[in-house]
Design a protein around this motif. Structure first.
Motif, PDB file in Angstrom:
ATOM      1  N   TRP A  16     -14.458  -2.933   5.681  1.00  0.00           N
ATOM      2  CA  TRP A  16     -14.340  -1.654   5.230  1.00  0.00           C
ATOM      3  C   TRP A  16     -15.911  -1.249   4.400  1.00  0.00           C
ATOM      4  CZ3 TRP A  16     -14.722   1.558   0.949  1.00  0.00           C
ATOM      5  CH2 TRP A  16     -14.372   2.808   1.026  1.00  0.00           C
ATOM      6  N   TRP A  17     -16.219  -2.289   3.511  1.00  0.00           N
ATOM      7  CA  TRP A  17     -17.315  -2.436   2.832  1.00  0.00           C
ATOM      8  C   TRP A  17     -18.642  -2.050   3.770  1.00  0.00           C
ATOM      9  CZ3 TRP A  17     -18.850  -1.240  -1.959  1.00  0.00           C
ATOM     10  CH2 TRP A  17     -20.267  -1.680  -2.279  1.00  0.00           C
ATOM     11  N   ILE A  18     -18.599  -2.530   4.638  1.00  0.00           N
ATOM     12  CA  ILE A  18     -19.882  -2.735   5.813  1.00  0.00           C
ATOM     13  C   ILE A  18     -19.927  -1.483   6.298  1.00  0.00           C
ATOM     14  CG2 ILE A  18     -20.977  -3.585   7.892  1.00  0.00           C
ATOM     15  CD1 ILE A  18     -21.412  -5.331   5.547  1.00  0.00           C
ATOM     16  N   THR A  33     -20.574   5.533   6.788  1.00  0.00           N
ATOM     17  CA  THR A  33     -19.557   6.208   7.669  1.00  0.00           C
ATOM     18  C   THR A  33     -18.316   6.744   6.812  1.00  0.00           C
ATOM     19  OG1 THR A  33     -20.212   4.992   9.721  1.00  0.00           O
ATOM     20  CG2 THR A  33     -18.032   6.343   9.810  1.00  0.00           C
ATOM     21  N   PRO A  34     -18.089   7.934   6.508  1.00  0.00           N
ATOM     22  CA  PRO A  34     -17.002   8.529   5.873  1.00  0.00           C
ATOM     23  C   PRO A  34     -15.499   7.732   6.540  1.00  0.00           C
ATOM     24  CG  PRO A  34     -17.880  10.267   6.746  1.00  0.00           C
ATOM     25  CD  PRO A  34     -18.604   9.153   7.205  1.00  0.00           C
ATOM     26  N   PRO A  35     -14.509   7.342   5.762  1.00  0.00           N
ATOM     27  CA  PRO A  35     -13.325   7.078   6.387  1.00  0.00           C
ATOM     28  C   PRO A  35     -12.413   8.331   6.690  1.00  0.00           C
ATOM     29  CG  PRO A  35     -13.014   6.657   4.011  1.00  0.00           C
ATOM     30  CD  PRO A  35     -14.535   6.998   4.286  1.00  0.00           C
ATOM     31  N   PRO A  36     -11.675   8.382   7.573  1.00  0.00           N
ATOM     32  CA  PRO A  36     -11.020   9.543   8.074  1.00  0.00           C
ATOM     33  C   PRO A  36      -9.747   9.708   6.835  1.00  0.00           C
ATOM     34  CG  PRO A  36     -10.012   7.583   9.363  1.00  0.00           C
ATOM     35  CD  PRO A  36     -11.298   7.220   8.693  1.00  0.00           C
ATOM     36  N   PRO A  37      -9.466  11.007   6.550  1.00  0.00           N
ATOM     37  CA  PRO A  37      -8.480  11.382   5.530  1.00  0.00           C
ATOM     38  C   PRO A  37      -7.287  10.788   5.939  1.00  0.00           C
ATOM     39  CG  PRO A  37      -9.212  13.142   6.730  1.00  0.00           C
ATOM     40  CD  PRO A  37     -10.043  12.117   7.447  1.00  0.00           C
ATOM     41  N   ASP A  38      -6.526  10.210   5.096  1.00  0.00           N
ATOM     42  CA  ASP A  38      -5.061   9.890   5.273  1.00  0.00           C
ATOM     43  C   ASP A  38      -4.078  10.940   5.013  1.00  0.00           C
ATOM     44  OD1 ASP A  38      -5.136   9.495   2.346  1.00  0.00           O
ATOM     45  OD2 ASP A  38      -4.826   7.468   2.527  1.00  0.00           O
ATOM     46  N   GLY A  39      -2.871  10.867   5.001  1.00  0.00           N
ATOM     47  CA  GLY A  39      -1.871  11.718   4.543  1.00  0.00           C
ATOM     48  C   GLY A  39      -1.515  11.772   3.262  1.00  0.00           C
TER      49      GLY A  39
END
Length: 424
Positions: free
Chosen positions: A276-278, A285-291
């Protein structure tokens, strides 16, 4: 995540001390720790049972930067330097200025980030929060809950020390894993366990939490996921064999547990968080939004809104998302209808009574203790309603919107509206 760390409630059997090893190394077991108090029995209710008898009485509860203590720490003469850890090194002292602390915190993943990265802290923090913070866009101000929790840390640490009979020491500051520089730890306190055979104390991290009464059930039988993951992250960074978690519940009850090191869980955390850090910090790269509710609240104030601005979106992605949304809403509507039908059948079964029983044992209730129907009361009892009506301070939002439209807009929530098929 299916793997849970093993937690030991007070009163369980003796444990072997371990000054800390890296994954895969053989642990030392040459000196058993002082056993539990006589008569102690395994229990998950930890507030009233001491796990060790004959240990030194409560010592110094420790303090973070800027906090003072009026109690000295009684430690053995052979106490090793608290700046030396099996797997970690000190990179920032506890009394460092706050801007430096925030800068170092952005340089890696800390214990409070792990559950959020895994999507397991939906109340307060999600992966998108961590990504924003690591790129220097996080809100570092304390809310009331965090502020009070931080102020109560020394008190909770002292209560833990008194109840457990274990010495407490302050941590030196921010720790960094010797091989993985992105692995950081800011431990609340250190627990010093006596070890006559080793000649110096066995050290273990202590994670401290302050929790409201309505969360008490989460702490009855085990450590909840978020603090358990946080404590295990500290074991991953430092290399120690076990950790403690202590929580003050409702301001008047202490729950505490000992967590044994779980190598499989640590390996999973290090691998997942390292990837995740890399991807999301190093590569950007932004992580996708969760719910999660936390992510929804973050998105509500994340952007500087351009009134009536437009954004061209990908048509294929739009089609897939809206179709999925339509299906989910239909399923929710159907499930809600079925749920209400089942609940209505339960209501009919109890009739005029308030408590349903089976064999004399209560199984559910339908009490007249719900919301008060103020409008119906005013219509039926106008004179009595007038007697119990009083004026309360309220913001005149209509006048505020007319006089200060920009300010009014700034404090309005964003509302997502997706038109039904065939409308615009």
């Amino acid at each position: 995540m299916t793997t849970r760390p093993t937690s030991t409630p007070p009163g369980a059997g003796p444990h072997e001390p371990h000054p800390g090893t890296k994954a895969g190394q053989e642990r030392r077991s040459d000196a058993p720790m002082t056993p539990p108090a006589s008569g102690g029995s395994p229990t998950t209710r930890s507030a009233s049972t001491s796990p060790a008898a004959g240990l030194p009485t409560a010592g110094h509860a420790g303090a973070k930067a800027g906090e003072e203590s009026d109690r000295s720490l009684a430690t053995p003469k052979t106490l090793p330097a608290l700046s030396e850890f099996p797997n970690a090194r000190l990179i920032l002292p506890a009394d460092a200025p706050e801007p430096e602390w925030h800068a170092v915190r952005r340089s890696g993943i800390g214990g409070s980030d792990v559950a959020a990265i895994l999507g397991m802290n939906p109340r307060w923090k999600g992966p998108l929060h961590v990504w924003e913070e690591k790129h220097g866009r996080g809100d570092h101000s304390d809310n009331e809950y965090a502020y009070c929790g931080r102020k109560l840390e020394p008190v909770i640490a002292e209560i833990f020390s008194e109840r457990s009979g274990l010495e407490i020491a302050p941590t030196p500051g921010t720790l960094q894993h010797v091989e993985h520089a992105w692995m950081l730890a800011n431990i609340d306190r250190l627990v010093l366990e006596p070890s006559t055979a080793l000649g110096y104390p066995v050290i273990a991290p202590l994670e401290i939490k302050n929790r409201s009464e309505y969360l008490a059930s989460e702490w009855e039988e085990d450590v909840p996921d978020v603090p358990a993951l946080q404590a295990h992250w500290y074991l991953a960074v430092t290399g120690y064999s076990h950790a403690y978690v202590a929580a003050l519940i409702g301001g008047n009850r202490l729950r505490w547990y000992r967590l044994e090191r779980d190598e499989e869980l640590i390996e999973h955390l290090v691998t997942y968080c390292g990837d995740w850090w890399i991807r999301h910090v190093v590569e950007g790269t932004p992580p996708p939004p969760d719910g999660s509710r936390a992510t929804t609240e973050l998105l509500a104030h994340l952007f500087d809104v351009q009134p009536d601005g437009t954004a061209e979106v990908d048509p294929v992605e739009h089609m897939l998302l809206t179709e999925r949304r339509r299906g989910l809403k239909a399923r929710i509507a159907a499930d809600t209808h079925d749920l209400v039908e089942v609940e209505n059948q339960l209501r009919v079964a109890v009739g005029e009574a308030e408590v349903a029983t089976i064999g004399g044992r209560p199984v559910y209730t339908w009490r007249q203790n719900g919301n008060f129907a103020a409008a119906r009361f005013r219509a039926a009892e106008p004179e009595l309603a007038a007697e119990y009506t009083h004026m309360v301070p309220a913001i005149d939002t209509e006048r505020l919107a007319a006089d200060h439209p920009e300010t009014y807009r700034e404090y309005r929530a964003r509302r997502l509206v997706v038109p039904s098929e065939g409308t615009t």
